[in-house]
Design a protein around this motif. Structure first.
Motif, PDB file in Angstrom:
ATOM      1  N   TRP A 248       0.828  -1.197   0.000  1.00  0.00           N
ATOM      2  CA  TRP A 248       0.000   0.000   0.000  1.00  0.00           C
ATOM      3  C   TRP A 248       0.870   1.257   0.000  1.00  0.00           C
ATOM      4  N   MET A 249       1.900   1.256   0.814  1.00  0.00           N
ATOM      5  CA  MET A 249       2.733   2.454   0.941  1.00  0.00           C
ATOM      6  C   MET A 249       3.563   2.712  -0.307  1.00  0.00           C
ATOM      7  N   LEU A 250       3.800   1.683  -1.104  1.00  0.00           N
ATOM      8  CA  LEU A 250       4.591   1.848  -2.326  1.00  0.00           C
ATOM      9  C   LEU A 250       3.751   2.352  -3.489  1.00  0.00           C
ATOM     10  N   LEU A 251       2.432   2.214  -3.369  1.00  0.00           N
ATOM     11  CA  LEU A 251       1.554   2.635  -4.455  1.00  0.00           C
ATOM     12  C   LEU A 251       1.192   4.111  -4.321  1.00  0.00           C
ATOM     13  N   PRO A 252       0.797   4.753  -5.409  1.00  0.00           N
ATOM     14  CA  PRO A 252       0.347   6.155  -5.323  1.00  0.00           C
ATOM     15  C   PRO A 252      -0.892   6.267  -4.441  1.00  0.00           C
ATOM     16  N   ASN A 253      -1.133   7.466  -3.914  1.00  0.00           N
ATOM     17  CA  ASN A 253      -2.281   7.692  -3.037  1.00  0.00           C
ATOM     18  C   ASN A 253      -3.609   7.399  -3.728  1.00  0.00           C
ATOM     19  N   SER A 254      -3.640   7.527  -5.049  1.00  0.00           N
ATOM     20  CA  SER A 254      -4.881   7.313  -5.786  1.00  0.00           C
ATOM     21  C   SER A 254      -5.110   5.857  -6.168  1.00  0.00           C
ATOM     22  N   ALA A 255      -4.191   4.966  -5.798  1.00  0.00           N
ATOM     23  CA  ALA A 255      -4.295   3.569  -6.206  1.00  0.00           C
ATOM     24  C   ALA A 255      -5.493   2.899  -5.536  1.00  0.00           C
ATOM     25  N   SER A 256      -6.104   1.966  -6.258  1.00  0.00           N
ATOM     26  CA  SER A 256      -7.271   1.262  -5.756  1.00  0.00           C
ATOM     27  C   SER A 256      -6.866  -0.029  -5.060  1.00  0.00           C
ATOM     28  N   THR A 257      -7.848  -0.626  -4.393  1.00  0.00           N
ATOM     29  CA  THR A 257      -7.602  -1.917  -3.750  1.00  0.00           C
ATOM     30  C   THR A 257      -7.235  -2.967  -4.786  1.00  0.00           C
ATOM     31  N   GLU A 258      -7.864  -2.893  -5.949  1.00  0.00           N
ATOM     32  CA  GLU A 258      -7.548  -3.856  -7.007  1.00  0.00           C
ATOM     33  C   GLU A 258      -6.095  -3.745  -7.448  1.00  0.00           C
ATOM     34  N   ALA A 259      -5.578  -2.517  -7.529  1.00  0.00           N
ATOM     35  CA  ALA A 259      -4.183  -2.327  -7.936  1.00  0.00           C
ATOM     36  C   ALA A 259      -3.226  -2.919  -6.906  1.00  0.00           C
ATOM     37  N   CYS A 260      -3.561  -2.737  -5.633  1.00  0.00           N
ATOM     38  CA  CYS A 260      -2.726  -3.310  -4.573  1.00  0.00           C
ATOM     39  C   CYS A 260      -2.754  -4.828  -4.628  1.00  0.00           C
ATOM     40  N   ASN A 261      -3.957  -5.396  -4.798  1.00  0.00           N
ATOM     41  CA  ASN A 261      -4.074  -6.852  -4.857  1.00  0.00           C
ATOM     42  C   ASN A 261      -3.342  -7.423  -6.062  1.00  0.00           C
ATOM     43  N   GLU A 262      -3.423  -6.719  -7.193  1.00  0.00           N
ATOM     44  CA  GLU A 262      -2.741  -7.190  -8.399  1.00  0.00           C
ATOM     45  C   GLU A 262      -1.225  -7.191  -8.214  1.00  0.00           C
ATOM     46  N   ALA A 263      -0.689  -6.102  -7.644  1.00  0.00           N
ATOM     47  CA  ALA A 263       0.751  -6.026  -7.412  1.00  0.00           C
ATOM     48  C   ALA A 263       1.204  -7.085  -6.410  1.00  0.00           C
ATOM     49  N   LEU A 264       0.409  -7.278  -5.370  1.00  0.00           N
ATOM     50  CA  LEU A 264       0.765  -8.268  -4.349  1.00  0.00           C
ATOM     51  C   LEU A 264       0.672  -9.685  -4.904  1.00  0.00           C
ATOM     52  N   ASP A 265      -0.315  -9.950  -5.757  1.00  0.00           N
ATOM     53  CA  ASP A 265      -0.436 -11.282  -6.360  1.00  0.00           C
ATOM     54  C   ASP A 265       0.756 -11.591  -7.258  1.00  0.00           C
ATOM     55  N   GLU A 266       1.233 -10.594  -7.987  1.00  0.00           N
ATOM     56  CA  GLU A 266       2.406 -10.819  -8.830  1.00  0.00           C
ATOM     57  C   GLU A 266       3.643 -11.090  -7.981  1.00  0.00           C
ATOM     58  N   ALA A 267       3.773 -10.364  -6.870  1.00  0.00           N
ATOM     59  CA  ALA A 267       4.889 -10.630  -5.949  1.00  0.00           C
ATOM     60  C   ALA A 267       4.807 -12.048  -5.389  1.00  0.00           C
ATOM     61  N   LYS A 268       3.567 -12.510  -5.070  1.00  0.00           N
ATOM     62  CA  LYS A 268       3.397 -13.875  -4.580  1.00  0.00           C
ATOM     63  C   LYS A 268       3.809 -14.896  -5.633  1.00  0.00           C
ATOM     64  N   ARG A 269       3.459 -14.628  -6.882  1.00  0.00           N
ATOM     65  CA  ARG A 269       3.837 -15.559  -7.949  1.00  0.00           C
ATOM     66  C   ARG A 269       5.353 -15.617  -8.114  1.00  0.00           C
ATOM     67  N   TYR A 270       6.006 -14.478  -7.946  1.00  0.00           N
ATOM     68  CA  TYR A 270       7.475 -14.433  -8.042  1.00  0.00           C
ATOM     69  C   TYR A 270       8.117 -15.249  -6.922  1.00  0.00           C
ATOM     70  N   VAL A 271       7.599 -15.098  -5.713  1.00  0.00           N
ATOM     71  CA  VAL A 271       8.118 -15.865  -4.583  1.00  0.00           C
ATOM     72  C   VAL A 271       7.825 -17.344  -4.755  1.00  0.00           C
ATOM     73  N   SER A 272       6.622 -17.665  -5.217  1.00  0.00           N
ATOM     74  CA  SER A 272       6.229 -19.056  -5.394  1.00  0.00           C
ATOM     75  C   SER A 272       7.069 -19.746  -6.470  1.00  0.00           C
ATOM     76  N   ALA A 273       7.395 -19.005  -7.543  1.00  0.00           N
ATOM     77  CA  ALA A 273       8.222 -19.584  -8.601  1.00  0.00           C
ATOM     78  C   ALA A 273       9.596 -19.975  -8.085  1.00  0.00           C
ATOM     79  N   SER A 274      10.075 -19.258  -7.074  1.00  0.00           N
ATOM     80  CA  SER A 274      11.384 -19.585  -6.501  1.00  0.00           C
ATOM     81  C   SER A 274      11.301 -20.725  -5.509  1.00  0.00           C
ATOM     82  N   THR A 275      10.276 -20.698  -4.657  1.00  0.00           N
ATOM     83  CA  THR A 275      10.182 -21.720  -3.606  1.00  0.00           C
ATOM     84  C   THR A 275       9.673 -23.059  -4.121  1.00  0.00           C
ATOM     85  N   SER A 276       9.149 -23.086  -5.344  1.00  0.00           N
ATOM     86  CA  SER A 276       8.623 -24.337  -5.881  1.00  0.00           C
ATOM     87  C   SER A 276       9.713 -25.306  -6.309  1.00  0.00           C
TER      88      SER A 276
END
Length: 489
Positions: A248-276
Motif C-alpha cells: 500500500w505504501m509503495l503505491l500512489p495515493n490514488s491507487a485502488s484496492t484492485e491495484a494493490c491486490n494485483e501487485a501483491l499477487d504478482e509478488a506472490k507468484r514471483y516468490v512461489s516460482a522460486s520456492t517451488s
C-alpha cells in the motif's frame, strides 16, 4: 411512507432518504430502516511513507556519490593529496567493496534493507571523519578507504535488490540505474576537486573530500528512516500482512484496492516460482544468467580505470598546458550519460541503449589504441583528449543499464549471492588492472586489449542478452534463462 436512514462508518448525522410508495399512508405505519454501510478505506499511511522511492533514491544517490569520490581517488585522482600513491592506497577501497558485498550477499535475505543502508552510511561517515581529522596520515587514510569500501559493498547489493523489487515494471530501469548515477556524480565531483583545487588553500583536498562525505552521509542516513521494505521480503518470510501494508505504501495515493491486490499477487507468484524448486535446481538454472551478467556488469570496470585517468591527465596537460576545462567536462560527461540512460531505459529498452554504448566505446577505445601506437605530439594529444571525453559519455550510457539487468537476471533465493559475486568480480578486475598496468608505457596494450574485449562483447551481448523492458521480475528471470535472445527492442 418508508423513511430510510443510511449511515456511514463514522457519521456525524445520518443521511435521511425518503421513499414514497403508492400505498395509503393511513393504512400502513411509518417504517424506519437503518442501513449501516461499512467502508473499507485504504490503510492509513504516513504521507512521507508514500514518498519511499524518493527517500531511498536520495539515500542511494548520496551514498554512492561519496563512494564514487573514493573510487576516483583509487584511480589516480589524488594528485594534490600529499599522500604516497601506493598500490595499497589504490586498491584498498576495492578490497573493502569485496568484503562488504560478500557480507551483504549472505545476509540481505534475512535482514531488512534499511539495516544495510544505515550500516553502510555509518561506515561512510567514519571514512569521511577520518579524512577530515587526519588528511595527511597515510595509515589513517588507507584504513578509511577500507571502511568506506566495505560500506559501499553493503549498500550496492541491498540497493540493487531493493529497487528491483519495489519499482514497477515500467520504472525499474530508472530506480535501479540510480546506483551508477550516484557513482558517476561522485566521480565528477572528485575529478573536479582534485584537478581544480588551489594547492595553497587552507582546506586540503582530502579534508574537502571528507566534508563532502560527512554531509552526504548525514542526509542519506536521515532519509533511510523513511524507507519502506519490499513486499517480496515479507512474503518470503510468510508475513502477508506486513507485505500488504508495504505494498500500500509503495503505491500512489490514488491507487485502488484492485491495484494493490494485483501487485501483491504478482509478488506472490514471483516468490512461489522460486520456492517451488530446490535451492540447487535454482542455482543450476542461474548458470546461464550468471554468465550473461559477467559479460554485462564486469565491462563496467573498463569504463573508468587507472590507464584512462592517466591518459586523460597527460593528454589535457600536453594539449592545454594545464588541467583545465577538458578535465571538468571529462568528469561531467559520464554523469550526463547516466542521466540520458535512466530517462530513456524504460522507453527505449535496456538492450538497445547498452548496445549503442558498447559500440561507441569499442570504436573510441580502438581509436585511442591506434593513436597511442604512433609517436605522440601535441596534435595527437588533443585528439586523445577529445576521444576520452566522448568515451566517458557513452560509458555513462552503458553502465546505467547494468544494475537493472543485475536486479532482473536471477530468481529470488539465489539473487543476493550471485549479485554479490558479480560485484566482487568487478572489483577484482579493477585490482588486476591497477597491478598489471602500473607502468605507463604499457597503456597502449591496455587500450588495444580492452578495445578488442568491447568489440567481442558487442557480438555476445547482441546474441545472448534479453530485452526486459516492461516485464515483471518473474518474466525477466525466465527470459534470462534462454541461451540466446536476439530480440533488440
Amino acid at each position: 411512507m418508508t423513511i430510510t436512514y443510511v449511515t456511514s462508518k463514522d457519521p456525524i448525522t445520518p443521511v435521511r432518504q425518503t421513499t414514497y410508495i403508492t400505498t395509503d399512508p393511513a393504512a400502513l405505519p411509518t417504517q424506519t430502516t437503518y442501513i449501516n454501510v461499512i467502508n473499507t478505506p485504504r490503510p492509513q499511511t504516513n504521507r512521507w511513507a508514500n514518498k519511499q522511492k524518493t527517500h531511498t533514491a536520495t539515500a542511494g544517490i548520496l551514498l554512492f556519490a561519496y563512494g564514487g569520490m573514493d573510487m576516483a581517488q583509487s584511480l589516480n585522482w589524488n594528485l594534490q593529496t600529499n599522500i604516497a600513491n601506493t598500490h595499497e592506497l589504490e586498491f584498498s577501497w576495492f578490497i573493502g567493496v569485496i568484503i562488504g558485498a560478500l557480507v551483504a550477499s549472505l545476509s540481505v535475505t534475512h535482514v531488512p534493507k534499511w539495516c544495510f543502508y544505515s550500516l553502510g552510511g555509518l561506515m561512510q561517515m567514519i571514512d569521511a571523519i577520518i579524512f577530515v581529522s587526519a588528511p595527511y596520515n597515510y595509515t589513517s587514510i588507507v584504513a578509511a578507504r577500507y571502511v568506506g569500501g566495505a560500506g559501499i559493498g553493503l549498500i550496492t547489493v541491498a540497493f540493487i535488490i531493493h529497487n528491483s523489487e519495489v519499482a514497477t515494471r515500467s520504472t525499474r530501469g530508472l530506480w535501479c540505474g540510480l546506483e551508477q548515477y550516484g557513482l558517476a556524480l561522485g566521480i565528477a565531483i572528485q575529478v573536479i576537486i582534485d584537478s581544480q583545487w588551489d594547492t595553497y588553500s587552507y582546506v586540503g583536498v582530502n579534508c574537502s573530500h571528507g566534508i563532502f562525505g560527512i554531509v552526504f552521509s548525514l542526509i542519506a542516513t536521515g532519509s533511510v528512516a523513511m524507507s519502506v521494505e519490499s513486499p517480496i521480503f515479507y512474503l518470503s518470510k510468510n508475513d502477508e500482512e506486513k507485505a500488504r501494508s508495504c505494498q500500500w505504501m509503495l503505491l500512489p495515493n490514488s491507487a485502488s484496492t484492485e491495484a494493490c491486490n494485483e501487485a501483491l499477487d504478482e509478488a506472490k507468484r514471483y516468490v512461489s516460482a522460486s520456492t517451488s524448486q530446490s535451492f540447487g535446481a535454482e542455482l543450476v538454472g542461474s548458470i546461464t544468467p550468471f554468465i550473461k551478467m559477467i559479460f554485462s556488469r564486469c565491462l563496467v570496470a573498463f569504463t573508468f580505470s587507472l590507464p584512462l585517468s592517466y591518459l586523460m591527465e597527460i593528454s589535457t596537460f600536453d594539449s592545454q598546458g594545464s588541467l583545465n576545462w577538458p578535465i571538468i567536462l571529462w568528469g561531467i560527461l559520464r554523469w550526463i550519460g547516466t542521466i540520458f540512460t535512466i530517462a530513456l531505459v524504460d522507453k527505449l529498452g535496456r538492450k538497445f541503449i547498452s548496445l549503442l554504448g558498447l559500440l561507441c566505446m569499442a570504436a573510441l577505445m580502438l581509436g585511442m589504441a591506434g593513436i597511442l601506437s604512433h609517436s605522440l605530439n601535441v596534435y595527437y594529444m588533443h585528439q586523445v583528449c577529445c576521444i576520452s571525453m566522448a568515451f566517458q559519455f557513452f560509458a555513462g550510457l552503458y553502465v546505467a543499464c547494468t544494475p537493472t539487468y543485475l536486479g532482473e537476471a536471477f530468481p529470488l533465493r539465489v539473487k543476493a549471492i550471485l549479485i554479490g559475486l558479480i560485484v566482487c568480480i568487478e572489483q577484482v578486475i579493477h585490482i588486476i588492472v591497477i597491478v598489471t598496468f602500473a607502468k605507463k608505457s604499457d597503456y597502449f596494450h591496455y587500450f588495444l586489449a580492452v578495445g578488442i574485449i568491447l568489440a567481442v562483447a558487442i557480438i555476445i551481448f547482441a546474441v545472448l542478452m534479453p530485452e526486459t523492458r516492461g516485464l515483471t521480475l518473474r518474466q525477466t528471470s525466465e527470459r534470462f534463462r534462454r541461451v540466446h535472445d536476439v530480440m533488440a527492442y
